[in-house]
Design a protein around this motif. Structure first.
Motif, mmCIF file in Angstrom:
data_model
loop_
_atom_site.group_PDB
_atom_site.id
_atom_site.type_symbol
_atom_site.label_atom_id
_atom_site.label_comp_id
_atom_site.label_asym_id
_atom_site.label_seq_id
_atom_site.Cartn_x
_atom_site.Cartn_y
_atom_site.Cartn_z
ATOM 1 N N THR A 391 -27.570 -22.637 6.670
ATOM 2 C CA THR A 391 -27.924 -21.981 5.405
ATOM 3 C C THR A 391 -28.999 -20.929 5.631
ATOM 4 O OG1 THR A 391 -27.415 -24.012 4.199
ATOM 5 C CG2 THR A 391 -28.762 -22.383 3.055
ATOM 6 N N SER A 392 -29.886 -21.166 6.577
ATOM 7 C CA SER A 392 -30.983 -20.237 6.829
ATOM 8 C C SER A 392 -30.494 -18.862 7.271
ATOM 9 C CB SER A 392 -31.925 -20.814 7.896
ATOM 10 O OG SER A 392 -31.237 -20.998 9.129
ATOM 11 N N ILE A 393 -29.354 -18.805 7.938
ATOM 12 C CA ILE A 393 -28.856 -17.534 8.462
ATOM 13 C C ILE A 393 -28.359 -16.620 7.352
ATOM 14 C CG2 ILE A 393 -26.379 -17.895 8.898
ATOM 15 C CD1 ILE A 393 -28.993 -16.710 11.461
ATOM 16 N N LEU A 394 -28.065 -17.188 6.164
ATOM 17 C CA LEU A 394 -27.626 -16.365 5.030
ATOM 18 C C LEU A 394 -28.722 -15.423 4.557
ATOM 19 C CD1 LEU A 394 -25.574 -18.910 2.877
ATOM 20 C CD2 LEU A 394 -24.718 -17.130 4.417
ATOM 21 N N LEU A 395 -29.951 -15.665 4.984
ATOM 22 C CA LEU A 395 -31.057 -14.759 4.659
ATOM 23 C C LEU A 395 -30.762 -13.335 5.107
ATOM 24 C CD1 LEU A 395 -34.060 -14.373 3.771
ATOM 25 C CD2 LEU A 395 -34.704 -15.000 6.107
ATOM 26 N N LEU A 396 -29.959 -13.195 6.156
ATOM 27 C CA LEU A 396 -29.674 -11.873 6.701
ATOM 28 C C LEU A 396 -28.634 -11.098 5.892
ATOM 29 C CD1 LEU A 396 -29.536 -12.685 10.523
ATOM 30 C CD2 LEU A 396 -31.417 -11.671 9.239
ATOM 31 N N LEU A 397 -27.847 -11.803 5.088
ATOM 32 C CA LEU A 397 -26.744 -11.153 4.388
ATOM 33 C C LEU A 397 -27.204 -10.049 3.433
ATOM 34 C CD1 LEU A 397 -23.745 -11.460 4.694
ATOM 35 C CD2 LEU A 397 -23.729 -13.027 2.749
ATOM 36 N N PRO A 398 -28.176 -10.293 2.519
ATOM 37 C CA PRO A 398 -28.636 -9.205 1.657
ATOM 38 C C PRO A 398 -29.318 -8.083 2.435
ATOM 39 C CG PRO A 398 -30.031 -11.149 1.389
ATOM 40 C CD PRO A 398 -28.829 -11.571 2.178
ATOM 41 N N CYS A 399 -29.886 -8.399 3.581
ATOM 42 C CA CYS A 399 -30.514 -7.363 4.415
ATOM 43 C C CYS A 399 -29.450 -6.402 4.934
ATOM 44 C CB CYS A 399 -31.270 -8.002 5.576
ATOM 45 S SG CYS A 399 -32.668 -9.026 5.091
ATOM 46 N N TYR A 400 -28.380 -6.960 5.486
ATOM 47 C CA TYR A 400 -27.280 -6.114 5.954
ATOM 48 C C TYR A 400 -26.657 -5.334 4.799
ATOM 49 C CZ TYR A 400 -27.207 -8.348 10.590
ATOM 50 O OH TYR A 400 -27.515 -8.784 11.859
ATOM 51 N N ALA A 401 -26.582 -5.966 3.629
ATOM 52 C CA ALA A 401 -25.968 -5.304 2.467
ATOM 53 C C ALA A 401 -26.752 -4.062 2.059
ATOM 54 C CB ALA A 401 -25.875 -6.287 1.302
ATOM 55 N N PHE A 402 -28.090 -4.154 2.086
ATOM 56 C CA PHE A 402 -28.880 -2.975 1.709
ATOM 57 C C PHE A 402 -28.761 -1.884 2.761
ATOM 58 C CE2 PHE A 402 -32.504 -0.205 1.240
ATOM 59 C CZ PHE A 402 -32.522 0.005 -0.138
ATOM 60 N N ILE A 403 -28.724 -2.273 4.035
ATOM 61 C CA ILE A 403 -28.548 -1.280 5.094
ATOM 62 C C ILE A 403 -27.201 -0.575 4.925
ATOM 63 C CG2 ILE A 403 -28.271 -0.967 7.586
ATOM 64 C CD1 ILE A 403 -30.217 -3.363 7.919
ATOM 65 N N LEU A 404 -26.185 -1.332 4.520
ATOM 66 C CA LEU A 404 -24.868 -0.750 4.260
ATOM 67 C C LEU A 404 -24.948 0.257 3.119
ATOM 68 C CD1 LEU A 404 -21.794 -0.766 4.801
ATOM 69 C CD2 LEU A 404 -21.608 -2.613 3.119
ATOM 70 N N PHE A 405 -25.680 -0.091 2.062
ATOM 71 C CA PHE A 405 -25.865 0.836 0.938
ATOM 72 C C PHE A 405 -26.557 2.108 1.401
ATOM 73 C CE2 PHE A 405 -29.296 2.369 -1.846
ATOM 74 C CZ PHE A 405 -28.535 3.018 -2.804
ATOM 75 N N PHE A 406 -27.588 1.969 2.227
ATOM 76 C CA PHE A 406 -28.313 3.151 2.710
ATOM 77 C C PHE A 406 -27.399 4.044 3.536
ATOM 78 C CE2 PHE A 406 -31.069 5.345 5.819
ATOM 79 C CZ PHE A 406 -31.888 6.030 4.935
ATOM 80 N N ALA A 407 -26.526 3.436 4.334
ATOM 81 C CA ALA A 407 -25.600 4.208 5.158
ATOM 82 C C ALA A 407 -24.561 4.932 4.315
ATOM 83 C CB ALA A 407 -24.908 3.287 6.162
ATOM 84 N N LEU A 408 -24.107 4.264 3.249
ATOM 85 C CA LEU A 408 -23.063 4.849 2.407
ATOM 86 C C LEU A 408 -23.618 5.911 1.453
ATOM 87 C CD1 LEU A 408 -20.992 1.667 1.491
ATOM 88 C CD2 LEU A 408 -20.206 3.614 2.847
ATOM 89 N N ARG A 409 -24.755 5.609 0.845
ATOM 90 C CA ARG A 409 -25.234 6.489 -0.218
ATOM 91 C C ARG A 409 -26.727 6.786 -0.176
ATOM 92 N NH1 ARG A 409 -24.881 5.477 -6.768
ATOM 93 N NH2 ARG A 409 -25.546 7.566 -7.381
ATOM 94 N N GLY A 410 -27.537 5.792 0.166
ATOM 95 C CA GLY A 410 -28.976 5.938 0.053
ATOM 96 C C GLY A 410 -29.550 7.124 0.796
ATOM 97 N N HIS A 411 -29.043 7.416 1.998
ATOM 98 C CA HIS A 411 -29.593 8.513 2.792
ATOM 99 C C HIS A 411 -29.258 9.888 2.214
ATOM 100 C CE1 HIS A 411 -25.466 8.721 4.299
ATOM 101 N NE2 HIS A 411 -25.757 9.900 4.789
ATOM 102 N N LYS A 412 -28.334 9.925 1.233
ATOM 103 C CA LYS A 412 -27.932 11.191 0.616
ATOM 104 C C LYS A 412 -28.720 11.512 -0.649
ATOM 105 C CE LYS A 412 -23.096 10.478 2.004
ATOM 106 N NZ LYS A 412 -21.702 10.328 1.476
ATOM 107 N N VAL A 413 -29.473 10.547 -1.160
ATOM 108 C CA VAL A 413 -30.148 10.718 -2.446
ATOM 109 C C VAL A 413 -31.401 11.567 -2.260
ATOM 110 C CG1 VAL A 413 -31.198 9.553 -4.417
ATOM 111 C CG2 VAL A 413 -29.289 8.482 -3.211
#
Length: 421
Positions: A391-413
């Protein structure tokens, strides 16, 4: 890379080697302190917190120091401060005092923060921003090779027969236990005397080196399509990049510093798991080689970041639903994607900042504190999820999700109103 930059990049590469040698040793220090100081998983992960919180506290002050000292003298001061921090380990070991160890780690981290505040923007401005991830790839190789040496050397000293020590302590009387743990704690003294002397020697080398002061050519320039603005907070993509790098700290540090604790919670012995952090670094080295060979010639920084985030999310999910060595193997493979985060996020976040480049670099460096905060949470999750530590490893999931958002859109804002479009 131009010939005129070979010498300074060699010097910076040497410093990245030092970063790696003293940063990734935390993966060994955490279980080592847990044994000799009788700590819980949560308590032992304060090793990582003490190291990385220094970046948050000292990043901007370090930028001010560098403004008056320049790069070379700033690096010299950073090495001196690091030597003071490593020297504190000697009285800490003799007295077996955890708080003094943590202070030593913080002081060492303070010196590292000063060094990295100088080194990272230096790498960024020494060539085109588009190939920053490639240059960071070279630096990353030096960093991770040093980490491998650090883990191999110190792991063989600090964690040798660690399982036997644990068994001895369990059956020993109070007096015998204290004697065993006192003797075990002293293992750190001689290695850290040597480390301190090496840092002092390297500081002298840096002081008398001919490292050139490089002018930030982007200081008064804005990138095409990005207008010059009146304050650092008006660059949304930078602030989103800071948070993305904060999340990346978890994705890079937990697979190394936390993997022995995680493996132990899954029933794997320390004698076996003490090598796992090295395996993660091998995965990272492969990632850095990929960045050197493919970015930006075949793969843009944005695409590399996107694929890395998806890679991390996939192996996080597999690690959660698997067990034993399979779950640990997934954590090790996360190292491949983690190696690509630093250079790509840094490069995408600094574009077009103009006169705010140095301040932006300091803010990005402050975000490294994520590498200290998330492991503490990770250790606590292991403590409270004894029956299913995955269960502790799920801590990384939202971290990867935000990095994915930054790659898709965040760096363009480029404007806050862009979120409404």
């Amino acid at each position: 890379m131009g010939k005129s930059y070979v010498y300074p990049m060699f010097i910076i590469g040497t410093l990245f080697f030092v970063f790696g040698f003293l940063t990734w040793i935390n993966g060994i220090l955490i279980p080592y302190f847990q044994i000799c100081l009788e700590l819980s998983n949560f308590q032992s992960t304060w090793v990582a917190f003490s190291s990385y919180v220094a970046y948050f506290v000292m990043a901007i002050p370090s930028a001010w120091i560098l403004k008056s000292t320049g790069y070379r003298k700033g690096m010299f001061l950073g090495l001196i401060v690091m030597a003071l921090g490593t020297a504190l380990f000697i009285p800490a070991a003799i007295t077996r005092t955890y708080s003094l160890f943590l202070i030593g780690l913080f002081v060492t981290g303070t010196g590292l923060a000063l060094l990295q505040t100088a080194a990272n923007p230096y790498v960024a401005i020494i060539g085109p921003i588009e190939s920053h991830a490639q240059r960071i790839g070279f630096m990353g190789l030096a960093n991770k090779i040093a980490g491998l040496l650090s883990l191999a050397i110190f792991g063989s000293v600090f964690l040798f027969n660690a399982d036997d020590i644990i068994k001895q302590v369990e059956v020993a009387s109070i007096v015998e236990k204290e004697q065993i743990l006192d003797s075990y704690a002293l293992k750190i003294v001689n290695p850290y005397i040597i480390v301190t002397l090496i840092l002092l020697l390297l500081s002298v080398v840096i002081y008398f080196s001919k490292l050139p002061e490089v002018k930030d050519e982007t200081e008064n320039q804005a990138e095409e399509g990005i207008e010059s603005k009146s304050g650092i907070l008006k660059y949304p993509y930078l602030l989103l990049g800071v948070f993305a790098l904060f999340c990346a700290g978890a994705c890079e540090v937990i697979p190394i510093d936390g993997i022995i604790l995680y493996s132990k919670s899954l029933g794997i012995s320390i004698n076996e798991s003490r090598y796992f952090a090295q395996y993660t670094l091998y995965a990272m080295i492969v990632g850095y080689i990929v960045s050197v060979l493919f970015i930006p010639k075949y793969l843009s920084q944005q695409k590399a970041l996107l694929l890395s985030a998806l890679w991390g999310m996939f192996f996080t999910i597999v690690a959660y639903f698997s067990s034993g060595i399979i779950s640990v193997g997934c954590v090790i493979l996360m190292g491949f994607s983690a190696s690509l985060f630093w250079g790509t996020i840094w490069g995408l976040s600094l574009k077009g900042l103009g006169k705010y480049t140095k301040l932006g670099s300091a803010m990005l460096l402050m975000s490294v504190v994520g590498g200290g905060i998330f492991p503490v949470i990770f250790g606590r999750l292991i403590d409270i999820n004894v029956d299913y530590p995955q269960t502790s490893i799920l801590l990384l999931l939202p971290c990867y999700a935000f990095i994915l958002f930054f790659a898709l859109r965040g760096h363009k804002v480029i404007k806050w109103s862009g979120f409404n479009k």
